[in-house]
Scaffold this motif. Structure first.
Motif, PDB file in Angstrom:
ATOM      1  N   MET A 291       0.838  -1.179   0.000  1.00 48.09           N
ATOM      2  CA  MET A 291       0.000   0.000   0.000  1.00 48.09           C
ATOM      3  C   MET A 291       0.881   1.239   0.000  1.00 48.09           C
ATOM      4  N   SER A 292       0.421   2.255  -0.656  1.00 45.97           N
ATOM      5  CA  SER A 292       1.236   3.455  -0.788  1.00 45.97           C
ATOM      6  C   SER A 292       1.422   4.138   0.561  1.00 45.97           C
ATOM      7  N   SER A 293       2.488   4.919   0.661  1.00 43.47           N
ATOM      8  CA  SER A 293       2.763   5.619   1.913  1.00 43.47           C
ATOM      9  C   SER A 293       1.710   6.688   2.200  1.00 43.47           C
TER      10      SER A 293
ATOM     11  N   ASN B 131      -3.932  -2.756  -3.102  1.00 45.65           N
ATOM     12  CA  ASN B 131      -4.993  -1.793  -2.789  1.00 45.65           C
ATOM     13  C   ASN B 131      -6.362  -2.438  -2.592  1.00 45.65           C
ATOM     14  N   SER B 132      -6.392  -3.713  -2.188  1.00 41.80           N
ATOM     15  CA  SER B 132      -7.682  -4.358  -1.949  1.00 41.80           C
ATOM     16  C   SER B 132      -7.553  -5.443  -0.887  1.00 41.80           C
TER      17      SER B 132
ATOM     18  N   GLN C 147      -8.963   0.631  -2.045  1.00 41.81           N
ATOM     19  CA  GLN C 147      -8.489   1.970  -1.693  1.00 41.81           C
ATOM     20  C   GLN C 147      -9.027   2.982  -2.687  1.00 41.81           C
ATOM     21  N   SER C 148      -9.455   4.120  -2.172  1.00 47.73           N
ATOM     22  CA  SER C 148      -9.906   5.213  -3.014  1.00 47.73           C
ATOM     23  C   SER C 148      -9.667   6.524  -2.278  1.00 47.73           C
ATOM     24  N   ASP C 149      -8.900   7.395  -2.869  1.00 49.77           N
ATOM     25  CA  ASP C 149      -8.626   8.708  -2.271  1.00 49.77           C
ATOM     26  C   ASP C 149      -8.141   8.602  -0.827  1.00 49.77           C
TER      27      ASP C 149
ATOM     28  N   LEU D 229     -12.999   1.896   0.721  1.00 47.67           N
ATOM     29  CA  LEU D 229     -14.408   1.896   0.345  1.00 47.67           C
ATOM     30  C   LEU D 229     -14.804   0.454   0.062  1.00 47.67           C
ATOM     31  N   CYS D 230     -16.056   0.155   0.233  1.00 47.41           N
ATOM     32  CA  CYS D 230     -16.555  -1.190  -0.014  1.00 47.41           C
ATOM     33  C   CYS D 230     -17.032  -1.303  -1.459  1.00 47.41           C
ATOM     34  N   ALA D 231     -16.476  -2.271  -2.190  1.00 47.84           N
ATOM     35  CA  ALA D 231     -16.880  -2.528  -3.574  1.00 47.84           C
ATOM     36  C   ALA D 231     -17.936  -3.622  -3.653  1.00 47.84           C
ATOM     37  N   ALA D 232     -17.957  -4.509  -2.653  1.00 48.20           N
ATOM     38  CA  ALA D 232     -18.954  -5.578  -2.612  1.00 48.20           C
ATOM     39  C   ALA D 232     -19.201  -5.967  -1.159  1.00 48.20           C
TER      40      ALA D 232
END
Length: 143
Positions: free
Chosen positions: A1-3, A82-83, A110-112, A116-119
């Motif tokens: 995951m990004s810093s 990212n998931s 990951q978002s912004d 966030l939940c995708a499912a």
């Protein structure tokens, strides 16, 4: 995951729970991606943030006003940078501490800078699972 990414699964679950407890359909739906899938405990599928908000506006005003949520991560598995998938025990109640009565699976992305939940899949627990999860929760609460 990004810093730049510092959101935790627990922070996501806290936002999810807080939006429910506030009866805020817009804040609740904001925890989902625009194109999220959501399967209710009754097996009804919802597709998209707008459908999730619309359904929960009715939940909060008509079916479960004032209800409070209990949700606890059971297991999380990273799927990539990212998931992840998170299994939780959850429950709702009006006017008293809720017992766990649902098993839930979240596919998070990951978002912004936040999860966030995708499912989402929400399923009623068996009596055996209710006994096990509520007994374990009672033991940890009393220690």
């Amino acid at each position: 995951m990004s810093s730049e990414f510092s959101d935790t699964i627990e922070q996501f679950l806290d936002r999810f729970r807080a939006a429910w407890d506030a009866g805020d359909a817009r804040a609740y739906a904001a925890q989902f991606t625009e194109d999220a899938t959501y399967v209710t405990w009754r097996g009804d599928p919802l597709v998209g943030r707008e459908a999730i908000e619309r359904m929960h506006d009715e939940v909060f005003t008509r079916w479960s006003p004032g209800s409070k949520m209990r949700v606890s991560a059971v297991k999380a598995k990273t799927l990539g940078s990212n998931s992840c998938v998170v299994l939780t025990a959850g429950g709702l109640v009006e006017n008293s501490p809720p017992d766990f009565d649902k098993m839930q699976t979240f596919a998070l992305v990951q978002s912004d800078g936040r999860w966030l939940c995708a499912a989402f899949q929400n399923t009623a627990m068996s009596e055996q699972a209710k006994s096990a999860y509520n007994s374990a929760a009672d033991k940890s609460a009393s220690s």
